[in-house]
Scaffold this active site. Structure first.
Site, PDB file in Angstrom:
ATOM      1  CG  ASN A 101       1.711   7.235  -5.671  1.00 35.99           C
ATOM      2  OD1 ASN A 101       1.708   6.861  -4.950  1.00 35.99           O
ATOM      3  ND2 ASN A 101       0.688   6.477  -6.391  1.00 35.99           N
ATOM      4  CG  HIS A 137      -1.013   3.535  -7.544  1.00 39.36           C
ATOM      5  ND1 HIS A 137      -2.405   4.088  -6.927  1.00 39.36           N
ATOM      6  CD2 HIS A 137      -0.138   3.750  -7.372  1.00 39.36           C
ATOM      7  CE1 HIS A 137      -1.008   4.338  -5.060  1.00 39.36           C
ATOM      8  NE2 HIS A 137       0.228   3.636  -5.742  1.00 39.36           N
ATOM      9  NE  ARG A 149      -2.782   4.263   0.024  1.00 35.83           N
ATOM     10  CZ  ARG A 149      -2.279   3.781  -0.154  1.00 35.83           C
ATOM     11  NH1 ARG A 149      -0.942   2.844  -0.117  1.00 35.83           N
ATOM     12  NH2 ARG A 149      -2.498   3.321  -1.718  1.00 35.83           N
ATOM     13  CG  ASP A 150       0.725   5.627  -1.805  1.00 31.37           C
ATOM     14  OD1 ASP A 150       1.635   4.221  -1.141  1.00 31.37           O
ATOM     15  OD2 ASP A 150       0.854   4.954  -3.466  1.00 31.37           O
ATOM     16  CB  CYS A 188       4.863   0.721  -1.198  1.00 33.04           C
ATOM     17  SG  CYS A 188       4.249  -0.709  -0.374  1.00 33.04           S
TER      18      CYS A 188
END
Ligand code: HMG
Ligand code: MG
Length: 306
Positions: free
Chosen positions: A254, A212, A19-20, A245
Site C-alpha cells: 500500500n 485503499h 495485516r496487508d 496481496c
C-alpha cells in the site's frame, strides 16, 4: 489563481500495515512479538485505527496464522480501534473471541480475482457475508467492507466503474458502515481514480468511502490527491509501504503511511499522527524485516538513532 476549495480539513488514516503489509512477507513467518510491537509503536505514533490481524485460513495466508496471539498480545490503547479481517463465520468467531473492535469483509469488483482470493464468485461472497455481518452487529461490532480491483484486475483487466459501484452498493446495503476502494495492483492513474470515485459516489455518500491504493506503479500519492480533492477523507495506508496481496501477482505494498502523512501535512489536512515517531517505526520494522528504508519520506527524513 484558484486554489481547490474542496480539500477536507482532516483525514482518518486506517493503518493496514500489520495485516496487508505483513500478510505478504516472503520467507520466514514473522514472530508474533514483532507484529505486536509494530502495532504498539503505530498507536504510540498516533494511529487510531490499526487493522491488526486476519482470521483467514493459515493454509492460504501463513503469515496471519497467529492472529489470535497477536490480538491477545497488543497493549490496547483507549480510543484506538483494533480491527481484523474476517472472510467467513469461522473468521468472525475468531475475531470475536479475540475482542477485535471491528471486522472487515472483503470481495472484489472482478469475478476472476474473487475466485482466486476467496475461492468463490462475487455473488457467493456477498451471501457468505450476510451471517457474518448480522452476527457482528449482534455483538456490537461494526463491519467495514473492502471491494478490490476497483481500478483494474490482474486477470480481468479493466473494470467498469459501474460494476465497482454496484458491488459497493450491495456491501453497503448489507450493513457495512464504510466501503474501502481497493486498487489492489496499483494500476490506477489520477483521472481514472476520479472517474471511478464519481461513479461510486452516485450510489454512496463520500463520507462512507475510503481509498485503499497500492503503489505498484508509483501512482498512489497522485491518485490519493485526486480523490481527496473530491472530498474523500479516509485513507488506508501501510507503514513503510509494506505488503501486497498474495493473490495478486506483482502487487506491491500500500502507499506508505509516512508518505501520505507528509503529503497531508503539506496540504494542511490534520491526521493526529506524529510523523517523527511514524518514521522511526518505519525504520524499525524495515530493520526487523531485513530491508532498507521503507519509503521516500523515511529515507529523506533519515534515522534519528544514528
Ligand atoms: P476454501 O478453501 O474455499 O474454504 O477457502 P473451506 O471452507 O473449504 O476451508 C478450507 C480450509 O481452511 C479448511 O481447513 C478450513 O477449516 C479452513 P482444512 O479442512 O483444509 O484443514 N478455514 C479457516 N481457517 C482459519 N480461519 C478461517 C477459516 N476458514 C476456513 N476463517 C477462505 C475460503 C475464504 C477461507 C480462503 O479462501 C481464505 O482464507 N482466503 C484468504 C484470502 C486472503 O486472506 N487474501 C488476502 C486478504 S484480501 C486483500 O489483501 C485485499 C485487500 O487488502 C484490499 C485490496 O488491496 O484490494 C483487503
Ligand atoms: Mg490491500
Amino acid at each position: 489563481m484558484g486554489m481547490p476549495t474542496s480539500l477536507p480539513s482532516s483525514a482518518r488514516i486506517v493503518e493496514v500495515g500489520p495485516r496487508d503489509g505483513l500478510q505478504n512477507e516472503p520467507g520466514d513467518i514473522i514472530a508474533t512479538d514483532v507484529k505486536v510491537e509494530l502495532i504498539n509503536r503505530l498507536t504510540d505514533a498516533g494511529l487510531s485505527y490499526v487493522e491488526s490481524a486476519s482470521f483467514v485460513s493459515p493454509k492460504w495466508v501463513p503469515q496471519m496464522g497467529d492472529a489470535a496471539a497477536v490480538m491477545a498480545g497488543i497493549n490496547r490503547k483507549p480510543g484506538v480501534t483494533y480491527a481484523a479481517l474476517t472472510p467467513n463465520m469461522r473468521g468472525l468467531e475468531g475475531a470475536i473471541e479475540s475482542k477485535a473492535d471491528e471486522v472487515a469483509v472483503f470481495t472484489a469488483s472482478s469475478e476472476a480475482f474473487t475466485q482466486k482470493n476467496i475461492n468463490c464468485s462475487i455473488k457467493d461472497s456477498l451471501e457468505r457475508f450476510v451471517p457474518v455481518i448480522e452476527t457482528a452487529q449482534q455483538h456490537g461490532i461494526r463491519v467495514r467492507g473492502y471491494v478490490s480491483t476497483v481500478l483494474g484486475c490482474p486477470y480481468d483487466g479493466d473494470i467498469a466503474p459501474e460494476q465497482v459501484a454496484a458491488v459497493c452498493r450491495d456491501m453497503l446495503d448489507m450493513g457495512c458502515y464504510e466501503i474501502s476502494l481497493g486498487d489492489t495492483i496499483g494500476v490506477g492513474t489520477p483521472l481514472k481514480a476520479k472517474k471511478m470515485l464519481e461513479a461510486v459516489n452516485k450510489e454512496i455518500p463520500m463520507d462512507k468511502l475510503a481509498a485503499h491504493f497500492h503503489d505498484t506503479y508509483g501512482q498512489a500519492l497522485a491518485n490519493l490527491y485526486a480523490v481527496v480533492e473530491e472530498g474523500l477523507a479516509v485513507i488506508d495506508t501501510s507503514v513503510a509501504g509494506l505488503g501486497g496481496c498474495p493473490y495478486a501477482k506483482g502487487a506491491s505494498g500500500n502507499v506508505a503511511t509516512e508518505d501520505v502523512v507528509y503529503m497531508l501535512n503539506g496540504l494542511g489536512i490534520e491526521t493526529g499522527i506524529d510523523l517523527d515517531k511514524l518514521v522511526e517505526t518505519s525504520h524499525w520494522i524495515t530493520g526487523q524485516l531485513g530491508r532498507g528504508n521503507g519509503s521516500k519520506v523515511a529515507l529523506a527524513l533519515g534515522r534519528k538513532d544514528k
